[in-house]
Design a protein around this motif. Structure first.
Motif, PDB file in Angstrom:
ATOM      1  N   VAL A  22      57.569  35.904  51.938  1.00 61.32           N
ATOM      2  CA  VAL A  22      58.411  35.402  50.864  1.00 61.32           C
ATOM      3  C   VAL A  22      59.506  36.407  50.511  1.00 61.32           C
ATOM      4  O   VAL A  22      60.605  36.025  50.113  1.00 61.32           O
ATOM      5  CB  VAL A  22      57.553  35.055  49.617  1.00 61.32           C
ATOM      6  N   ARG A  24      61.456  37.953  52.267  1.00 63.07           N
ATOM      7  CA  ARG A  24      62.663  37.812  53.084  1.00 63.07           C
ATOM      8  C   ARG A  24      63.732  37.002  52.361  1.00 63.07           C
ATOM      9  O   ARG A  24      64.923  37.246  52.544  1.00 63.07           O
ATOM     10  CB  ARG A  24      62.346  37.135  54.407  1.00 63.07           C
ATOM     11  N   THR A  25      63.305  36.008  51.580  1.00 67.90           N
ATOM     12  CA  THR A  25      64.276  35.155  50.908  1.00 67.90           C
ATOM     13  C   THR A  25      64.341  35.402  49.400  1.00 67.90           C
ATOM     14  O   THR A  25      65.396  35.309  48.811  1.00 67.90           O
ATOM     15  CB  THR A  25      63.946  33.667  51.153  1.00 67.90           C
ATOM     16  N   ALA A  26      63.215  35.692  48.777  1.00 68.54           N
ATOM     17  CA  ALA A  26      63.169  35.934  47.335  1.00 68.54           C
ATOM     18  C   ALA A  26      62.488  37.279  47.105  1.00 68.54           C
ATOM     19  O   ALA A  26      61.258  37.350  47.025  1.00 68.54           O
ATOM     20  CB  ALA A  26      62.420  34.813  46.631  1.00 68.54           C
ATOM     21  N   GLN A  27      63.298  38.321  46.999  1.00 67.54           N
ATOM     22  CA  GLN A  27      62.770  39.685  46.960  1.00 67.54           C
ATOM     23  C   GLN A  27      61.828  39.918  45.773  1.00 67.54           C
ATOM     24  O   GLN A  27      60.755  40.482  45.937  1.00 67.54           O
ATOM     25  CB  GLN A  27      63.934  40.677  46.902  1.00 67.54           C
ATOM     26  N   GLY A  30      58.538  37.905  46.194  1.00 67.16           N
ATOM     27  CA  GLY A  30      57.758  38.492  47.279  1.00 67.16           C
ATOM     28  C   GLY A  30      57.097  39.797  46.874  1.00 67.16           C
ATOM     29  O   GLY A  30      55.935  40.047  47.203  1.00 67.16           O
TER      30      GLY A  30
END
Length: 61
Positions: A22, A24-27, A30
């Motif tokens: 996660v 990768r798109t929503a730091q 994630g």
């Protein structure tokens, strides 16, 4: 106690790995998943230590 220990360890590791993907798109999301997963897995590790120090562990057969 045994079941709770292993559920926490495996659940924490699954949440940790989900956080890696996660991130990768929503730091922020994630990182939250990774932090929570690592904490839960560590609690499971502590439960293994606690169970090893019990005088007579409860076992349900």
């Amino acid at each position: 106690m045994e079941t709770l220990t292993w559920v926490m360890i495996y659940g924490g590791l699954i949440l940790l790995s989900l956080g890696i993907f996660v991130a990768r798109t929503a730091q922020i999301l994630g990182n939250g998943f990774m932090l929570a997963g690592a904490a839960i897995a560590c609690v499971g590790g502590v439960l293994i230590y606690v169970r090893s120090r019990m005088k007579s562990p409860e076992r349900k057969s």
